[in-house]
Design a protein around this motif. Structure first.
Motif, PDB file in Angstrom:
ATOM      1  N   THR A   1       0.887  -1.610   0.349  1.00 19.54           N
ATOM      2  CA  THR A   1       0.065  -0.049  -0.227  1.00 19.54           C
ATOM      3  C   THR A   1       0.768   1.680   0.083  1.00 19.54           C
ATOM      4  OG1 THR A   1      -1.891  -1.284   1.036  1.00 19.54           O
ATOM      5  CG2 THR A   1      -2.312   1.610   0.885  1.00 19.54           C
ATOM      6  N   LEU A   2       0.835   2.341  -0.958  1.00 17.30           N
ATOM      7  CA  LEU A   2       0.945   3.575  -1.102  1.00 17.30           C
ATOM      8  C   LEU A   2       0.565   4.289  -0.994  1.00 17.30           C
ATOM      9  CD1 LEU A   2       4.332   4.754  -2.039  1.00 17.30           C
ATOM     10  CD2 LEU A   2       3.335   5.157  -4.425  1.00 17.30           C
ATOM     11  N   ASP A   3       0.347   4.953   0.630  1.00 19.25           N
ATOM     12  CA  ASP A   3      -0.245   6.181   0.142  1.00 19.25           C
ATOM     13  C   ASP A   3       0.071   7.566   0.617  1.00 19.25           C
ATOM     14  OD1 ASP A   3      -2.181   7.978   1.435  1.00 19.25           O
ATOM     15  OD2 ASP A   3      -2.119   6.794   4.215  1.00 19.25           O
ATOM     16  N   VAL A   4       0.013   8.318  -0.427  1.00 20.07           N
ATOM     17  CA  VAL A   4       0.502   9.641  -0.699  1.00 20.07           C
ATOM     18  C   VAL A   4      -1.002  10.705  -0.850  1.00 20.07           C
ATOM     19  CG1 VAL A   4       2.010   8.874  -2.886  1.00 20.07           C
ATOM     20  CG2 VAL A   4      -0.052   9.278  -3.122  1.00 20.07           C
ATOM     21  N   SER A   5      -2.084  10.084   0.454  1.00 22.88           N
ATOM     22  CA  SER A   5      -2.931  10.657   0.005  1.00 22.88           C
ATOM     23  C   SER A   5      -2.903  12.225   0.668  1.00 22.88           C
ATOM     24  CB  SER A   5      -4.428  10.002   1.222  1.00 22.88           C
ATOM     25  OG  SER A   5      -3.786   9.563   2.178  1.00 22.88           O
ATOM     26  N   HIS A   6      -2.204  12.641   1.934  1.00 22.74           N
ATOM     27  CA  HIS A   6      -1.742  13.572   2.618  1.00 22.74           C
ATOM     28  C   HIS A   6      -0.425  14.177   2.031  1.00 22.74           C
ATOM     29  CE1 HIS A   6      -3.746  11.203   5.923  1.00 22.74           C
ATOM     30  NE2 HIS A   6      -2.763   9.958   5.150  1.00 22.74           N
ATOM     31  N   PRO A   7      -0.646  15.639   1.880  1.00 24.30           N
ATOM     32  CA  PRO A   7      -0.478  16.247   1.192  1.00 24.30           C
ATOM     33  C   PRO A   7       1.195  16.224   2.302  1.00 24.30           C
ATOM     34  CG  PRO A   7      -1.831  17.558   3.344  1.00 24.30           C
ATOM     35  CD  PRO A   7      -1.404  15.885   3.316  1.00 24.30           C
TER      36      PRO A   7
ATOM     37  N   VAL B   1      -2.511   2.012  -4.418  1.00 22.63           N
ATOM     38  CA  VAL B   1      -2.095   3.493  -3.722  1.00 22.63           C
ATOM     39  C   VAL B   1      -3.423   4.323  -3.822  1.00 22.63           C
ATOM     40  CG1 VAL B   1      -1.419   5.420  -5.347  1.00 22.63           C
ATOM     41  CG2 VAL B   1      -0.359   2.846  -6.231  1.00 22.63           C
ATOM     42  N   LEU B   2      -2.918   4.987  -1.978  1.00 21.80           N
ATOM     43  CA  LEU B   2      -4.308   6.037  -1.690  1.00 21.80           C
ATOM     44  C   LEU B   2      -3.617   7.254  -2.467  1.00 21.80           C
ATOM     45  CD1 LEU B   2      -4.435   4.279   2.070  1.00 21.80           C
ATOM     46  CD2 LEU B   2      -5.455   3.907  -0.039  1.00 21.80           C
ATOM     47  N   LEU B   3      -4.667   7.486  -3.273  1.00 16.61           N
ATOM     48  CA  LEU B   3      -4.478   9.254  -4.010  1.00 16.61           C
ATOM     49  C   LEU B   3      -5.447  10.209  -2.894  1.00 16.61           C
ATOM     50  CD1 LEU B   3      -5.082   8.008  -7.267  1.00 16.61           C
ATOM     51  CD2 LEU B   3      -3.164   9.336  -5.815  1.00 16.61           C
ATOM     52  N   PRO B   4      -5.107  11.431  -3.074  1.00 17.65           N
ATOM     53  CA  PRO B   4      -5.749  12.418  -2.449  1.00 17.65           C
ATOM     54  C   PRO B   4      -6.869  12.974  -2.669  1.00 17.65           C
ATOM     55  CG  PRO B   4      -3.791  13.367  -3.339  1.00 17.65           C
ATOM     56  CD  PRO B   4      -3.720  11.973  -3.750  1.00 17.65           C
TER      57      PRO B   4
END
Length: 442
Positions: free
Chosen positions: A306-312, A397-400
Motif C-alpha cells: 500500500t503506497l499512501d500518498v493521500s496526505h500533503p 495506491v491511496l490518493l488524495p
C-alpha cells in the motif's frame, strides 16, 4: 511582483494592490500583477478544496496534555535554543512572534512580543492551534509545510480575509537523516512590520536547526557504537547494531547499510525484517542488536503493498505478507519514485524515470542512486531492467481527494502531468454551495 520591495516603501499600498490581485483571482479573472508563484499555487489548492476566503474558520485548540505529549515526542524540542537565538531578537525588535509547529501544523511553542501575542490570541494563533492550509488557507505555517520551502505571506496573500492584517514568514524543518517533515518555524506580526530580509533569515535559521539535528544524530550513533563495539567483537557471524529508528551504528560480518527498516513496534526475540530476513533481536542502550539467522525466508507469496500518498506532507509504504506487515515513511523523492512505478506497472527504464523525475532522460545516475536506496527497504518487491514492482506484488495506491494535493511539493514532470489529468479547479464564484469532494482512485 516583488512584494517585499513594494512593502519596504509603502506597506499600505502593497496591501491594496494584493487585495485587488486576490479579488481578481477569486473571480476567475487574470490579474496584473500576477500572484507570486508560491502564493498562486497555494490559492489554487484553496480553490480546489473549497476553503471559504471570507469565513474565519478555526479548529479547536489542542488540550494541554496533548500539546505536552507532542512536545515531548517532537525532535523539534532539541533545536528550540537554535530557533530562539536566531529569531527571538528579531521578534522582539520588530514586534513579531515566533511560532514553532509540528508536521500537523499544530502550534507547539510560541514566544515574542507581548503586545503581538495578545493580538495573536484574537486571531486564533494560540498554543495548540491548527494552521494547516486546509483549515485556515494560505499562511506562514501551513503553506511551507505543503510546499516544503520557505514562504512569506503578506496581507491579502493570505487566502482568508481575517488574516490580512498580518505578515507571516515560515520555513519547513526536515529531519536531516531521511528528509521527513518535522514541522515549521514562523515569524508573524502586523503587516507594517514586514522586512525584506525576514524570509532569508527564517530560512537560514531553519537550516541551522537541521544542521543541529544532524550533529545530535551523529553524536548518538557514536555513543551507541562505543557500547556495541565490544559486543560485536565477541560475536561470530553476522550482526548489526542500530538505534531505535534503525540507523546503523556498527556492523560485523555483513555489508554496511546506513539504515535497517524496522517495524513500528519492535521487541526482543525473533522477527522477520525485509532487508535481512529472519533475525534475533536483543536490546542495547538506545538501540538494538540484530543478528540474522541461517533459517530460510518464508516461501514467496502474493504480497500486498500500500503506497499512501493521500496526505500533503506524509507518505508511507506498507508491506503485508505471510511474514507480517511493516510500514516505512517515505522521503519526498522516494514517494515520487514509487508513485511513478505504481503508475507504470509495466516498468520504466532509468532514462524514462529520469525524464519523469527531472524532465531530463540523461540523469540516469541520479535515478539509479535513488533506486538503490529504495531497494534497501523494498528490494524484495522491486525488479530492474526495467524498474518495476514484482508480479507477485499487489500494489494499492491511496490518493488524495483532490488531484492538486497529490505530492504538492513535487515539480517532477511525471507527477505534474498526473495532477493535470483532470479538469482544472473552478473558481470560488463557480463553486456550488455544499460542494463535496470525491475520493480519487488509482
Amino acid at each position: 511582483m516583488e512584494v517585499t520591495r513594494l512593502t519596504a516603501t509603502d506597506a499600505a499600498r502593497a496591501a491594496r494592490v494584493l487585495g485587488e490581485v486576490r479579488a481578481s483571482t477569486l473571480d476567475g479573472r487574470p490579474s496584473k500583477p500576477a500572484p507570486r508563484p508560491a502564493i498562486r499555487e497555494s490559492w489554487g489548492r484553496m480553490l480546489q478544496s473549497g476553503i471559504d476566503p471570507d469565513h474565519d474558520f478555526r479548529a479547536d485548540l489542542l488540550g494541554r496534555d496533548e500539546v505536552e505529549r507532542r512536545r515531548q515526542t517532537s525532535r523539534l524540542r532539541h533545536v528550540l535554543p537554535v530557533l530562539r537565538e536566531g529569531l527571538l531578537s528579531l521578534a522582539d525588535t520588530a514586534q513579531h512572534i515566533m511560532m514553532v509547529a509540528d508536521a500537523d501544523a499544530r502550534v507547539l511553542w510560541r514566544e515574542g512580543s507581548t503586545a503581538v501575542l495578545r493580538k495573536a490570541d484574537g486571531h486564533g494563533l494560540g498554543i495548540g492551534a491548527d494552521w494547516r492550509e486546509e483549515t485556515v488557507g494560505t499562511n506562514g505555517v501551513g503553506t511551507p509545510l505543503v510546499s516544503r520551502r520557505a514562504v512569506q505571506v503578506f496581507s491579502a496573500e493570505h487566502f482568508v480575509r481575517a488574516l490580512h492584517p498580518w505578515t507571516c514568514t515560515g520555513a519547513p524543518i526536515t529531519d536531516p537523516r531521511d528528509g521527513r517533515l518535522l514541522g515549521a518555524v514562523d515569524i508573524s506580526g502586523p503587516l507594517e512590520t514586514l522586512h525584506p530580509s525576514t524570509l532569508a533569515l527564517v530560512d537560514s535559521v531553519a537550516k541551522l536547526a537541521q544542521a543541529r539535528l544532524r550533529d545530535l544524530h551523529l553524536t548518538s550513533l557514536e555513543q551507541l557504537r562505543a557500547v556495541a563495539a565490544p559486543v560485536l567483537a565477541r560475536l561470530g557471524g553476522r550482526a548489526v547494531a542500530v538505534d531505535r529508528d534503525g540507523w546503523t551504528a556498527a556492523v560485523t560480518g555483513m555489508p554496511y547499510t546506513s539504515r535497517v527498516a524496522l517495524p513500528k513496534s519492535l521487541s526482543p526475540g525473533r522477527c522477520w525484517l525485509p532487508a535481512l530476513g529472519l533475525c534475533t533481536v536483543e536490546p542495547l542502550p538506545a538501540g538494538w542488536l540484530i543478528r540474522p539467522t541461517a533459517e530460510p525466508a518464508p516461501a514467496p507469496t502474493a504480497t500486498h503493498i500500500t503506497l499512501d500518498v493521500s496526505h500533503p506532507r506524509r507518505w508511507t509504504v506498507t508491506v503485508a505478507g505471510c511474514a507480517g506487515s511493516w510500514t516505512h515513511e517515505l522521503t519526498p523523492r522516494h514517494a515520487e519514485l514509487l508513485y511513478l512505478l505504481a503508475l507504470h506497472r509495466a516498468g520504466r527504464s532509468a532514462s524514462a524515470l529520469a525524464d519523469d523525475m527531472f524532465g531530463d532522460p540523461a540523469r540516469t545516475v541520479t535515478v539509479r542512486a535513488e533506486m538503490s536506496r529504495v531497494r534497501r527497504y523494498l528490494g524484495a518487491f522491486l525488479d530492474h531492467r526495467p524498474y518495476r514492482f514484482t508480479e507477485r506484488a499487489d500494489v494499492e495506491v491511496l490518493l488524495p481527494e483532490t488531484p492538486l494535493d497529490l505530492l504538492p511539493h513535487s515539480v517532477a514532470p511525471g507527477v505534474i502531468r498526473t495532477r493535470g489529468s483532470t479538469p482544472s479547479a473552478p473558481t470560488w464564484a463557480e463553486r456550488p454551495p455544499g460542494h463535496e469532494r470525491e475520493r480519487s482512485n488509482p
